[in-house]
Design a protein around this motif. Structure first.
Motif, PDB file in Angstrom:
ATOM      1  N   PHE A  11      21.559  55.030  92.895  1.00  0.00           N
ATOM      2  CA  PHE A  11      23.235  55.020  93.040  1.00  0.00           C
ATOM      3  C   PHE A  11      23.191  55.282  94.560  1.00  0.00           C
ATOM      4  N   ASP A  12      22.749  54.077  95.690  1.00  0.00           N
ATOM      5  CA  ASP A  12      21.937  53.865  96.715  1.00  0.00           C
ATOM      6  C   ASP A  12      23.654  53.691  97.437  1.00  0.00           C
ATOM      7  N   SER A  13      23.246  53.215  98.849  1.00  0.00           N
ATOM      8  CA  SER A  13      25.210  53.195  99.303  1.00  0.00           C
ATOM      9  C   SER A  13      25.303  51.792  98.825  1.00  0.00           C
ATOM     10  N   TYR A  14      24.362  51.164  98.361  1.00  0.00           N
ATOM     11  CA  TYR A  14      24.695  49.303  98.228  1.00  0.00           C
ATOM     12  C   TYR A  14      25.111  49.461  97.432  1.00  0.00           C
ATOM     13  N   ALA A  15      24.930  49.615  95.994  1.00  0.00           N
ATOM     14  CA  ALA A  15      24.904  50.235  94.370  1.00  0.00           C
ATOM     15  C   ALA A  15      26.000  49.451  93.856  1.00  0.00           C
ATOM     16  N   PRO A  16      27.472  50.143  95.021  1.00  0.00           N
ATOM     17  CA  PRO A  16      28.583  49.106  93.883  1.00  0.00           C
ATOM     18  C   PRO A  16      28.351  47.829  94.408  1.00  0.00           C
ATOM     19  N   LYS A  17      27.979  47.115  95.289  1.00  0.00           N
ATOM     20  CA  LYS A  17      27.909  45.648  95.812  1.00  0.00           C
ATOM     21  C   LYS A  17      26.604  45.112  94.826  1.00  0.00           C
ATOM     22  N   LEU A  18      25.125  45.791  94.065  1.00  0.00           N
ATOM     23  CA  LEU A  18      24.754  44.917  93.472  1.00  0.00           C
ATOM     24  C   LEU A  18      25.427  45.011  92.227  1.00  0.00           C
ATOM     25  N   ILE A  19      26.329  46.125  92.041  1.00  0.00           N
ATOM     26  CA  ILE A  19      26.706  45.750  90.393  1.00  0.00           C
ATOM     27  C   ILE A  19      27.941  44.397  91.025  1.00  0.00           C
ATOM     28  N   GLU A  20      28.842  43.966  92.046  1.00  0.00           N
ATOM     29  CA  GLU A  20      29.784  43.068  91.441  1.00  0.00           C
ATOM     30  C   GLU A  20      28.515  42.242  91.776  1.00  0.00           C
ATOM     31  N   ILE A  21      27.521  41.859  92.879  1.00  0.00           N
ATOM     32  CA  ILE A  21      26.831  40.582  92.383  1.00  0.00           C
ATOM     33  C   ILE A  21      26.238  40.359  90.577  1.00  0.00           C
ATOM     34  N   VAL A  22      25.855  41.511  89.411  1.00  0.00           N
ATOM     35  CA  VAL A  22      25.524  42.244  88.656  1.00  0.00           C
ATOM     36  C   VAL A  22      26.661  40.695  87.582  1.00  0.00           C
ATOM     37  N   ALA A  23      28.369  41.617  88.146  1.00  0.00           N
ATOM     38  CA  ALA A  23      29.302  40.330  87.127  1.00  0.00           C
ATOM     39  C   ALA A  23      29.276  39.304  86.981  1.00  0.00           C
ATOM     40  N   GLY A  24      28.833  39.300  88.709  1.00  0.00           N
ATOM     41  CA  GLY A  24      28.844  37.876  89.224  1.00  0.00           C
ATOM     42  C   GLY A  24      28.126  36.820  87.882  1.00  0.00           C
ATOM     43  N   ALA A  25      27.365  37.172  87.775  1.00  0.00           N
ATOM     44  CA  ALA A  25      26.091  36.753  87.215  1.00  0.00           C
ATOM     45  C   ALA A  25      26.204  35.912  85.391  1.00  0.00           C
ATOM     46  N   ARG A  26      27.631  36.617  84.959  1.00  0.00           N
ATOM     47  CA  ARG A  26      27.834  35.966  83.966  1.00  0.00           C
ATOM     48  C   ARG A  26      28.094  34.351  83.638  1.00  0.00           C
ATOM     49  N   ALA A  27      28.984  33.989  84.500  1.00  0.00           N
ATOM     50  CA  ALA A  27      28.898  33.008  84.854  1.00  0.00           C
ATOM     51  C   ALA A  27      27.232  32.789  85.339  1.00  0.00           C
ATOM     52  N   ARG A  28      26.079  32.868  84.964  1.00  0.00           N
ATOM     53  CA  ARG A  28      24.830  32.293  84.594  1.00  0.00           C
ATOM     54  C   ARG A  28      23.713  32.877  83.060  1.00  0.00           C
ATOM     55  N   GLY A  29      24.997  33.242  83.065  1.00  0.00           N
ATOM     56  CA  GLY A  29      24.330  33.456  81.361  1.00  0.00           C
ATOM     57  C   GLY A  29      24.211  35.399  81.006  1.00  0.00           C
ATOM     58  N   ILE A  30      24.670  35.818  81.861  1.00  0.00           N
ATOM     59  CA  ILE A  30      23.711  37.357  81.689  1.00  0.00           C
ATOM     60  C   ILE A  30      25.102  37.594  81.019  1.00  0.00           C
TER      61      ILE A  30
END
Length: 284
Positions: A11-30
């Motif tokens: 739950f670091d300050s950069y956690a929301p950005k990591l979540i957005e990155i993972v959300a974008g990985a849907r297009a990569r088969g995640i």
């Protein structure tokens, strides 16, 4: 190909950005994401532990909302043991294809005194780990675009070890449209006062050896470029190539040194992690 990703978060300050990155990985088969937090309960009493676990599950569930909005199934896990051990254990239990972690740069002395969870995970598990330093995360303006494009222009250091061969092979596991160019890089460590002209024969030999990897990538319709650099410091040469090539990411073999030997002897892979200007995927 459908894939499962594990995102270990504190739950670091950069956690929301990591979540957005993972959300974008849907297009990569995640299609599935395991959201994991390892809770430190060493100084807590049982009633407090139970409450903390419930609160953590709620935080993870809230964190996963953007992922579910993208159609990514989320699984929340709260563990209470050793952080690096539990991350590796959950990754194996959930059969994840990749681990994503945010990290901060630490000196060797800090790592010795405090430990490094990301380093312990990276060099002790079976799935590749994409490490995103906090300073790199802070520079990402469009996380979803980053998720789609970070592997378009890759540098892959090759020292002809089995781990570096696995790093090259990892490039063939990305989606067909996710990789543009792979720069296969070998660094010849020179002695002080020597120049590349003193290594002409060795450069030709290593270019020939790299061509075998390039042919393998070509069989997977991946464009490869062969680069042999000469310099006194391998890490400096790798970072210089990343900058010169305007690379978007790097894939590197993790090697097999113990934590103690790595601290005493040093490790090109780990030192590159601290200074790479791009995200690094470490392949065990």
């Amino acid at each position: 190909m459908e894939r499962t990703l594990l995102l270990a978060t504190d739950f670091d300050s950069y956690a929301p950005k990591l979540i957005e990155i993972v959300a974008g990985a849907r297009a990569r088969g995640i299609v599935k994401c395991v959201l994991l937090h390892v809770l430190d309960t060493s100084a807590l009493e049982m009633p407090v532990i139970s409450k903390s676990i419930d609160q953590t599950y709620r935080k993870l569930d809230d964190m996963g909302a953007p992922l579910r909005a993208e159609g990514i199934e989320t699984i929340t896990r709260v563990e209470t043991g050793n952080r690096s051990h539990d991350i590796r254990r959950v990754a194996e239990q959930e059969k994840v294809d990749v681990i994503v972690m945010g990290t901060t740069a630490k000196s060797n002395m800090q790592r010795l005194l405090e430990g490094s969870v990301s380093a312990a995970v990276t060099w002790g598990q079976k799935a590749p780990t994409l490490l995103l330093r906090d300073d790199i995360l802070n520079q990402i303006d469009d996380p979803k675009s980053f998720s789609a494009n970070w592997s378009m222009n890759l540098v892959v250091p090759v020292d002809f070890s089995s781990s570096s061969a696995r790093a090259v092979l990892q490039c063939t596991h990305f989606e067909p449209t996710a990789v543009g160019t792979v720069r296969l890089l070998h660094v010849i460590q020179s002695k002080r006062g020597e120049s590349p002209d003193d290594y002409i024969d060795q450069i030709k030999e290593y270019e020939f050896r790299l061509s075998a990897f390039a042919s393998m990538l070509a069989d997977h319709d991946i464009q490869a470029e062969i680069v042999v650099r000469v310099g006194e410091d391998k890490k400096d040469e790798i970072v210089a190539e990343i900058k010169q090539a305007q690379a978007t990411g790097m894939v590197i073999g993790g090697g097999g040194r113990s934590s103690f030997r790595t601290f005493i002897l040093g490790s090109t892979s780990r030192s590159v992690l601290l200074e790479s200007p791009v995200p690094v995927m470490v392949v065990p």
